[in-house]
Motif scaffolding. Structure first.
Motif, PDB file in Angstrom:
ATOM      1  N   HIS A  88      -0.193   2.546  -7.905  1.00  0.00           N
ATOM      2  CA  HIS A  88      -1.186   3.596  -7.575  1.00  0.00           C
ATOM      3  C   HIS A  88      -2.514   3.364  -8.294  1.00  0.00           C
ATOM      4  O   HIS A  88      -3.176   4.316  -8.723  1.00  0.00           O
ATOM      5  N   GLN A  89      -2.901   2.102  -8.443  1.00  0.00           N
ATOM      6  CA  GLN A  89      -4.051   1.801  -9.306  1.00  0.00           C
ATOM      7  C   GLN A  89      -5.326   2.564  -8.947  1.00  0.00           C
ATOM      8  O   GLN A  89      -5.973   3.133  -9.820  1.00  0.00           O
ATOM      9  N   VAL A  90      -5.697   2.558  -7.670  1.00  0.00           N
ATOM     10  CA  VAL A  90      -6.988   3.165  -7.313  1.00  0.00           C
ATOM     11  C   VAL A  90      -6.940   4.677  -7.564  1.00  0.00           C
ATOM     12  O   VAL A  90      -7.854   5.250  -8.167  1.00  0.00           O
ATOM     13  N   LYS A  91      -5.844   5.288  -7.162  1.00  0.00           N
ATOM     14  CA  LYS A  91      -5.724   6.744  -7.356  1.00  0.00           C
ATOM     15  C   LYS A  91      -5.766   7.083  -8.855  1.00  0.00           C
ATOM     16  O   LYS A  91      -6.403   8.047  -9.261  1.00  0.00           O
ATOM     17  N   THR A 123      -1.893   5.356   2.440  1.00  0.00           N
ATOM     18  CA  THR A 123      -3.039   4.432   2.480  1.00  0.00           C
ATOM     19  C   THR A 123      -3.021   3.665   3.794  1.00  0.00           C
ATOM     20  O   THR A 123      -1.948   3.301   4.289  1.00  0.00           O
ATOM     21  N   LEU A 126       0.862  -1.187   0.000  1.00  0.00           N
ATOM     22  CA  LEU A 126       0.000   0.000   0.000  1.00  0.00           C
ATOM     23  C   LEU A 126       0.894   1.230   0.000  1.00  0.00           C
ATOM     24  O   LEU A 126       2.022   1.190   0.506  1.00  0.00           O
ATOM     25  N   ASP A 127       0.364   2.346  -0.513  1.00  0.00           N
ATOM     26  CA  ASP A 127       1.111   3.604  -0.491  1.00  0.00           C
ATOM     27  C   ASP A 127       1.280   4.081   0.955  1.00  0.00           C
ATOM     28  O   ASP A 127       0.513   3.680   1.842  1.00  0.00           O
ATOM     29  N   LEU A 187      -7.722   6.697   1.394  1.00  0.00           N
ATOM     30  CA  LEU A 187      -7.793   5.334   0.858  1.00  0.00           C
ATOM     31  C   LEU A 187      -7.496   4.336   1.971  1.00  0.00           C
ATOM     32  O   LEU A 187      -6.506   4.491   2.705  1.00  0.00           O
ATOM     33  N   TYR A 223     -11.351  -1.638  -1.460  1.00  0.00           N
ATOM     34  CA  TYR A 223     -10.894  -0.387  -0.838  1.00  0.00           C
ATOM     35  C   TYR A 223     -12.079   0.515  -0.533  1.00  0.00           C
ATOM     36  O   TYR A 223     -13.019   0.601  -1.345  1.00  0.00           O
TER      37      TYR A 223
HETATM   38  N1  URA Z   1      -4.143   1.852  -5.127  1.00  0.00           N
HETATM   39  C1  URA Z   1      -3.513   3.009  -4.821  1.00  0.00           C
HETATM   40  O1  URA Z   1      -3.581   3.977  -5.554  1.00  0.00           O
HETATM   41  N2  URA Z   1      -2.796   3.044  -3.673  1.00  0.00           N
HETATM   42  C2  URA Z   1      -2.731   2.016  -2.793  1.00  0.00           C
HETATM   43  O2  URA Z   1      -2.091   2.126  -1.754  1.00  0.00           O
HETATM   44  C3  URA Z   1      -3.395   0.822  -3.140  1.00  0.00           C
HETATM   45  C4  URA Z   1      -4.100   0.773  -4.318  1.00  0.00           C
END
Ligand code: URA
Length: 229
Positions: A183-186, A104, A100-101, A199, A131
């Protein structure tokens, strides 16, 4: 597993000490002296040191509630490593199954079983990660379909895999994805013109973050949780 790793798992020695021991020629695998730490060994091999049979310690599986401003690395950088929070023997020999970042929070799985973590990390295994996401702007309903179909992330060749978006409040959603690009979710929310402001990972596969764990706390996984992966 590698012989030097096996020695670490069955003694108190560090990897460097195990390598030194190997050089002495005292390690015997199935009756033959082996000095190469990279040599692959299996559960049914008999490995002895000065006549004493080595038995590998059981693998360890931990869930941790990652606090903000910590990093999922075995070494400290700008922020301290999560491993400072884990007071078990040879914690630094373990690794994190899906990083995780630094900003996060939430569920992190830590183990010394590489085959187990592969099932979580490998994009081919499609392990679902969920998430809770807090957003700068109100979420548009159409994003549900956009994420289901896949969005184009900057610098990637293909669309994201189908993801499930559930709207909790105007600026709060749950997102379930089966891949773990940088950084997939971001980046997914950036791709639809929004911005992630908070997050938190709640679930990996069948394993849910334990409500009883405050940020920085951890516990061993139950057998059922381990077997679910
Ligand atoms: N996606 C993100 O951008 N950050 C994370 O820490 C995990 C998934």
């Amino acid at each position: 597993m590698r012989l030097d790793k096996f020695i670490c798992k069955s003694t108190e020695l560090t990897r460097t000490e195990a390598k030194k021991l190997l050089k002495t020629g005292l390690v015997i695998v199935n009756g033959e002296v082996v000095k190469n730490g990279a040599c692959q060994v299996h559960e049914n091999n008999t490995i002895t040191v000065e006549g004493e049979v080595l038995t590998a310690r059981q693998s360890r599986y931990i869930m941790m509630h990652k606090p903000e401003d910590t990093i999922c690395s075995n070494v400290d950088e700008v922020y301290p490593s999560l491993f400072h929070f884990i007071d078990v023997d040879k914690a630094w020999d373990m690794h994190i199954a899906g990083r995780l970042d630094a900003d996060t929070t939430g569920l992190v799985l830590i183990t010394d079983d590489g085959r187990w973590s592969h099932n979580i990390i490998s994009p081919k295994k499609h392990c679902v990660k969920t998430y809770r996401v807090w957003l700068r702007d109100v979420i548009a309903e159409k994003v549900i379909d956009e994420f289901k179909e896949g969005v184009q992330l900057q610098g990637e060749k293909s669309l994201t895999r189908p993801a499930v978006l559930r709207i909790v409040a105007d600026k709060e959603v749950l997102l379930s994805i089966t891949e773990g690009k940088y950084h997939q979710v971001k980046r997914m929310f950036a791709a639809v013109g929004n911005k992630v402001v908070g997050l938190h990972r709640e679930q990996v596969g069948e394993i849910k973050l334990d409500d009883d764990l405050a940020p920085g706390q951890w516990r061993y996984l139950t057998e059922q949780e381990v077997l679910s992966v």
